[in-house]
Design a protein around this motif. Structure first.
Motif, PDB file in Angstrom:
ATOM      1  N   LEU A  38       0.811  -1.206   0.000  1.00 49.57           N
ATOM      2  CA  LEU A  38       0.000   0.000   0.000  1.00 49.57           C
ATOM      3  C   LEU A  38       0.850   1.264   0.000  1.00 49.57           C
ATOM      4  O   LEU A  38       0.479   2.279  -0.603  1.00 49.57           O
ATOM      5  N   ALA A  39       1.994   1.226   0.674  1.00 49.32           N
ATOM      6  CA  ALA A  39       2.850   2.412   0.725  1.00 49.32           C
ATOM      7  C   ALA A  39       3.273   2.849  -0.673  1.00 49.32           C
ATOM      8  O   ALA A  39       3.416   4.051  -0.946  1.00 49.32           O
ATOM      9  N   GLU A  40       3.466   1.878  -1.565  1.00 53.11           N
ATOM     10  CA  GLU A  40       3.898   2.182  -2.930  1.00 53.11           C
ATOM     11  C   GLU A  40       2.775   2.774  -3.777  1.00 53.11           C
ATOM     12  O   GLU A  40       3.038   3.510  -4.737  1.00 53.11           O
ATOM     13  N   HIS A  41       1.530   2.447  -3.440  1.00 56.33           N
ATOM     14  CA  HIS A  41       0.425   2.741  -4.349  1.00 56.33           C
ATOM     15  C   HIS A  41      -0.635   3.683  -3.802  1.00 56.33           C
ATOM     16  O   HIS A  41      -1.517   4.102  -4.556  1.00 56.33           O
ATOM     17  N   ALA A  42      -0.601   4.015  -2.516  1.00 60.25           N
ATOM     18  CA  ALA A  42      -1.703   4.761  -1.899  1.00 60.25           C
ATOM     19  C   ALA A  42      -1.987   6.079  -2.622  1.00 60.25           C
ATOM     20  O   ALA A  42      -3.141   6.388  -2.955  1.00 60.25           O
ATOM     21  N   GLY A  78       2.080   1.038   5.246  1.00 60.22           N
ATOM     22  CA  GLY A  78       1.073   1.254   4.211  1.00 60.22           C
ATOM     23  C   GLY A  78      -0.129   2.016   4.734  1.00 60.22           C
ATOM     24  O   GLY A  78      -0.689   2.881   4.040  1.00 60.22           O
ATOM     25  N   LEU A  79      -0.538   1.718   5.966  1.00 58.10           N
ATOM     26  CA  LEU A  79      -1.648   2.447   6.575  1.00 58.10           C
ATOM     27  C   LEU A  79      -1.313   3.925   6.740  1.00 58.10           C
ATOM     28  O   LEU A  79      -2.159   4.798   6.505  1.00 58.10           O
ATOM     29  N   ASP A  80      -0.096   4.209   7.159  1.00 60.48           N
ATOM     30  CA  ASP A  80       0.333   5.605   7.288  1.00 60.48           C
ATOM     31  C   ASP A  80       0.281   6.309   5.924  1.00 60.48           C
ATOM     32  O   ASP A  80      -0.166   7.463   5.824  1.00 60.48           O
ATOM     33  N   ALA A  81       0.720   5.604   4.893  1.00 66.73           N
ATOM     34  CA  ALA A  81       0.714   6.187   3.550  1.00 66.73           C
ATOM     35  C   ALA A  81      -0.712   6.442   3.072  1.00 66.73           C
ATOM     36  O   ALA A  81      -0.995   7.462   2.432  1.00 66.73           O
ATOM     37  N   ALA A  82      -1.620   5.521   3.385  1.00 65.03           N
ATOM     38  CA  ALA A  82      -3.027   5.690   3.002  1.00 65.03           C
ATOM     39  C   ALA A  82      -3.624   6.911   3.688  1.00 65.03           C
ATOM     40  O   ALA A  82      -4.356   7.706   3.076  1.00 65.03           O
ATOM     41  N   HIS A  83      -3.309   7.075   4.977  1.00 64.69           N
ATOM     42  CA  HIS A  83      -3.809   8.225   5.730  1.00 64.69           C
ATOM     43  C   HIS A  83      -3.272   9.527   5.140  1.00 64.69           C
ATOM     44  O   HIS A  83      -4.023  10.497   4.945  1.00 64.69           O
ATOM     45  N   GLU A  84      -1.989   9.548   4.824  1.00 60.69           N
ATOM     46  CA  GLU A  84      -1.374  10.759   4.265  1.00 60.69           C
ATOM     47  C   GLU A  84      -1.940  11.087   2.889  1.00 60.69           C
ATOM     48  O   GLU A  84      -2.047  12.255   2.508  1.00 60.69           O
ATOM     49  N   ALA A  85      -2.328  10.039   2.151  1.00 60.98           N
ATOM     50  CA  ALA A  85      -2.889  10.252   0.809  1.00 60.98           C
ATOM     51  C   ALA A  85      -4.353  10.687   0.858  1.00 60.98           C
ATOM     52  O   ALA A  85      -4.911  11.081  -0.166  1.00 60.98           O
TER      53      ALA A  85
END
Length: 337
Positions: free
Chosen positions: A111-115, A153-160
């Motif tokens: 998820l971090a790569e794609h969020a 990945g969850l952090d990246a999703a939140h930031e996105a």
């Protein structure tokens, strides 16, 4: 291929249920091997048997034309498939013009790569499967998974700016002691939590009866600590939602065994091979791949009508003494979550 006629009437099955939700599995492959979902040694489909992303997009166009209002992309793990943001962008162009929501179910490892790309392509919400917050227990359940990658990945999703709902399969003797802590953790992060009863799909090499945890028992435990109030909220799927005393999130319950939700089922599932299953708990299906490749979308239209006639009244899942280890031989990763 010919353009899709957008004037078709909404889809209704033989029991009068409106079918407006399609779950599309884009791959049967996954980078984890969760014990309740897959065998440790899996045999995956040859590449030429899997629909191309262009074929998936064309079929999505057709289903939206036929009245589908919500699409969820699943797997396997959908983000192991290359160019997923392109598919999201292609389907997402219908948002606000026939399609109400486009979502994704993921294990979070990529998820971090794609969020950010997913959000830019039009996706607003994801479901993330997370059955334990303990690194050791997570590695055990997933047969080697690294929870740090998922949390990143969850952090990246939140930031996105992606909204997140956590899905947790309740497993007796494995993670039942983590359900209440998971609820508190989700509340702290602003994530809704949905609990799911394990389902007898595919031979995983383990007896699911040993780990089957009825959610009626889980709810009794939670209510000793927090009052639960049923909500009328629906997100298009089978979860029934509750407000949790003192928390700002919703608790969802998916109970295929203790309280089935078949009477108002609005879903169908398309596998990455192009097979349509009208029920997760039955083997009956209609194969679109050959028709699409040989006759285009015009050849698929009548097959949709056939699939609607095949939809059964309910599933036949059972767990316990005398029940088969796998009511359905195909794994969840083949049909999609």
């Amino acid at each position: 291929m010919a353009m899709v006629d957008l004037s078709r009437a909404p889809m209704t099955d033989g029991l009068g249920r409106r079918i407006d939700y399609l779950r599309i599995s884009v791959t049967d492959r996954c980078d984890l091997r969760c014990r309740y979902c897959m065998a440790e040694r899996m045999r995956f489909l040859p590449r030429n048997q899997v629909l191309t992303l262009e074929e998936i997009a064309l079929l999505a166009d057709l289903f939206i034309a036929r009245g589908v209002r919500k699409i969820r992309l699943t797997g396997g793990e959908p983000l192991v498939r290359r160019d997923m943001p392109d598919l999201v962008r292609r389907i997402g162009r219908h948002l606000g013009d026939g399609l109400d929501e486009l979502t994704l179910t993921t294990n979070g490892t990529r998820l971090a790569e794609h969020a950010e790309a997913l959000r830019d392509a039009g996706m607003g919400r994801i479901n993330l499967s997370l059955d334990s917050l303990s690194p050791e227990r997570f590695a055990h359940i997933t047969r080697g998974g690294d929870i740090a990658r998922v949390l990143h990945g969850l952090d990246a999703a939140h930031e996105a700016g992606l909204a997140v709902k956590i899905n947790m399969v309740a497993l007796k003797g494995v993670n039942e002691d983590e359900i209440l802590p998971m609820l508190h953790w989700c509340d702290g992060r602003g994530f809704d939590l949905t609990l799911i009863e394990t389902m007898p799909l595919g031979d995983t090499g383990q007896d699911r009866t040993d780990h089957y945890l009825p959610l009626t028992r889980v709810v009794e435990h939670i209510r000793r600590h927090r009052a639960l109030t049923p909500l009328a909220d629906r997100t298009g799927g089978p979860a029934r939602y509750h407000a949790v005393e003192g928390m700002g999130i919703r608790l969802g319950l998916i109970t295929p065994l203790t309280r089935n939700f078949c009477a108002d089922c609005n879903r169908m599932r398309m596998t990455c091979e192009g097979k349509i299953f009208m029920c997760l708990g039955h083997e009956d299906h209609v194969d679109f791949r050959a028709a699409l490749r040989e006759g285009g979308l015009a050849a698929v239209h009548p097959l949709i009508d056939r699939a609607l006639r095949l939809k059964p009244a309910r599933h036949d899942f059972r767990i316990g003494i005398g029940a088969p280890a796998a009511a359905i031989h195909r794994h969840m990763s083949v049909t999609g979550g």
